[in-house]
Design an enzyme around this catalytic site. Structure first.
Site, PDB file in Angstrom:
ATOM      1  N   VAL A 175       0.794  -1.165   0.001  1.00 24.27           N
ATOM      2  CA  VAL A 175       0.006  -0.138   0.036  1.00 24.27           C
ATOM      3  C   VAL A 175       0.835   1.247  -0.054  1.00 24.27           C
ATOM      4  O   VAL A 175       0.416   2.215  -0.274  1.00 24.27           O
ATOM      5  CB  VAL A 175      -1.083   0.004   1.052  1.00 24.27           C
ATOM      6  CG1 VAL A 175      -1.924  -1.248   1.047  1.00 24.27           C
ATOM      7  CG2 VAL A 175      -0.223   0.036   2.448  1.00 24.27           C
TER       8      VAL A 175
ATOM      9  N   TYR B 276       2.826   2.131  16.279  1.00 18.08           N
ATOM     10  CA  TYR B 276       1.656   1.921  15.767  1.00 18.08           C
ATOM     11  C   TYR B 276       0.411   2.672  16.332  1.00 18.08           C
ATOM     12  O   TYR B 276      -0.286   3.157  15.721  1.00 18.08           O
ATOM     13  CB  TYR B 276       1.371   0.294  16.388  1.00 18.08           C
ATOM     14  CG  TYR B 276      -0.092  -0.260  16.081  1.00 18.08           C
ATOM     15  CD1 TYR B 276      -0.310  -0.729  14.917  1.00 18.08           C
ATOM     16  CD2 TYR B 276      -1.049  -0.212  16.981  1.00 18.08           C
ATOM     17  CE1 TYR B 276      -1.565  -1.242  14.552  1.00 18.08           C
ATOM     18  CE2 TYR B 276      -2.304  -0.823  16.830  1.00 18.08           C
ATOM     19  CZ  TYR B 276      -2.560  -1.397  15.583  1.00 18.08           C
ATOM     20  OH  TYR B 276      -3.766  -1.742  15.202  1.00 18.08           O
TER      21      TYR B 276
ATOM     22  N   LYS C 110      -2.030   5.184  14.458  1.00 21.11           N
ATOM     23  CA  LYS C 110      -3.597   5.094  14.321  1.00 21.11           C
ATOM     24  C   LYS C 110      -4.010   6.376  14.956  1.00 21.11           C
ATOM     25  O   LYS C 110      -5.217   6.746  14.581  1.00 21.11           O
ATOM     26  CB  LYS C 110      -3.890   3.964  15.255  1.00 21.11           C
ATOM     27  CG  LYS C 110      -3.706   2.704  14.776  1.00 21.11           C
ATOM     28  CD  LYS C 110      -4.123   2.524  13.295  1.00 21.11           C
ATOM     29  CE  LYS C 110      -4.224   0.845  12.968  1.00 21.11           C
ATOM     30  NZ  LYS C 110      -4.819   1.017  11.541  1.00 21.11           N
TER      31      LYS C 110
END
Length: 259
Positions: A67, A164, A168
């Protein structure tokens, strides 16, 4: 009045990233089950082949790659146009983990996680937005929907995963900015934040070492299952959520009540 039709995804053409396993795979299966068509993106080509065999080439197109690769992002848009005549929606789900305490984390682990979760989500969001806006400017009426997948780690923080948690949290800001910019084109952008779902990525948290600590903080007292946590995402993709944008929906058994 037939309200059921508003929850259908019939006619919806949706890109799902990270569709090779876990939540992404369950998402693709659910969308097709509700009448939609999916462009599945994943780095694991064999997993995509298996998914296409299960769902059928008439309902599922596949693109193998990262991605973070702009060429792959454009391939996904092109695949949706070629297979289904266009793309209407996106689920930014792809993710990885590179775990380390803050003082032990190397720059490569930091960058890898931010690239996949944040930059990858941005690239797909940007590409679909351009595709939809071009259609609007050509005189077409669109009903675009983008769902960015976040996590409790982005709202409450987490130990051993500052990369992470940071990524997020960034997804929440991305959602609000895009929702404000693109509302005039009837492109809705929302976030779904998951708690602990039974997938390979959460094996450590669900292990005997941490199990009781986490379960005590979840009012429903259990882990989420992939099949149930994708349903709220399908709702946001559907016309039933036509007046919902810029929102963050927590799907976590009550873990963040009050936040």
């Amino acid at each position: 009045m037939n309200n059921a039709k508003h929850f259908s995804l019939s006619g919806k053409r949706v890109i799902v990233t990270g569709a090779g396993q876990g939540i992404g795979r369950a998402m693709a299966v659910s969308i097709v089950g509700l009448g939609g068509q999916v462009v599945a993106v994943d780095v694991n080509a064999s997993a995509l082949d298996s998914l296409r065999g299960e769902l059928g080439a008439d309902r599922l197109a596949t693109v193998a790659g990262s991605v973070t690769d702009e060429a792959v992002v454009q391939q996904a848009i092109d695949a949706g146009v070629a297979a289904f005549g266009g793309v209407d929606a996106l689920v930014n789900n792809a993710g990885i983990t590179r775990t380390a305490m803050i003082d032990k984390m190397d720059l490569s682990s930091w960058r890898q996680v931010l690239d996949v979760h944040l930059t990858g989500a941005f690239l797909f969001l940007q590409a679909l937005g351009r595709h939809l806006i071009a259609r609007v400017k050509a005189g077409e009426t669109v009903a675009g929907s983008i769902v960015n997948i976040s996590s409790d780690a982005g709202r409450r923080g987490t130990i051993g995963q500052i990369n992470y948690g940071t990524a997020k949290a960034g997804v929440l800001g991305m959602t609000m900015c895009a929702a404000r910019e693109w509302a005039r084109y009837n492109i809705r952008v929302n976030t779904v934040g998951f708690g602990v779902v039974e997938t390979p990525m959460t094996e450590t948290i669900r292990s005997d070492q941490f199990r009781d600590t986490y379960l005590q903080q979840i009012p429903l007292g259990r882990w989420g299952e992939t099949e149930e946590v994708v349903r709220p995402v399908c709702f946001l993709l559907s016309d039933a959520a036509s007046y919902v944008t810029g929102q963050h929906l927590s799907v976590n058994g009550g873990y963040t009540i009050g936040l």
